[in-house]
Scaffold this active site. Sequence first.
Site, PDB file in Angstrom:
ATOM      1  CB  CYS A  26      -0.936  -0.001   1.198  1.00  0.00           C
ATOM      2  SG  CYS A  26      -2.086  -1.386   1.229  1.00  0.00           S
ATOM      3  CG  ASP A  38     -21.579   9.913 -16.808  1.00  0.00           C
ATOM      4  OD1 ASP A  38     -20.617   9.582 -16.082  1.00  0.00           O
ATOM      5  OD2 ASP A  38     -21.942   9.250 -17.791  1.00  0.00           O
TER       6      ASP A  38
END
Length: 231
Positions: A43, A135
């Site tokens: 990570c 959108d």
Amino acid sequence: MRLGSTMPNFYANTTHGPIQFYDWLGDAWCVLFSHPADFTPVCTSELSRIAEKAYEFTRRGVRLLGHSCDSLEDHKAWVKDIRSYSSRIPVEFPYPIIADERRELAVRLDMIDESDIYNPEAALTVRALYIIGPDRKVKMAMFYPNSTGRSVDEILRVVDSLQLVNKVKVVTPVDWKMGDEVMVEPDVPQAALPKLFPRGVETIKMPSGMAYVRTTSDYLHSSECWDGLLM
């Protein structure tokens, strides 16, 4: 969160302060990605590389938003480690990371392994990543196992493809990257090609006799295509 799903609006605490997702996103694109846990090696390498490449996302009009089920305090402390891991990260860490200790958002956005979804002790987020359009629809979903780091260059490549095909009637072939030839959408009629691609289209002959593989580089010369790309 299937392709075409609407990303829900949500409130979250982040390392850059509280956000309401729709207000924060505005009319931009977004890469929303989760990681299993703070203070872990893979990570750290991922968030470091994403921070190094933040400008590449910004100039494409893309906002970055990290997430895990760690606390805000842990995130802020871990960011110092991430910065230490790379000397090429900007002075101000370039994107917020959501703190989701109660795992509510992780469950809502399908970011937790199915076998652990009801086990709060084991329910770490997987390496989930969504590309979300202006959108607010999910344009791409990617899930990696916790043992495997993602490719930031591949994420950028997909962003380039999605933004291009959003403007031009083309699709991008295997291993495509910006500057390579593209393929004409299969449903574009032959009669429309001279208007859409005045610099030409090559039709690849197939044993079937069907003219479905049509390639062009014409998009490279279209100012309309480049409008909004690589700002």
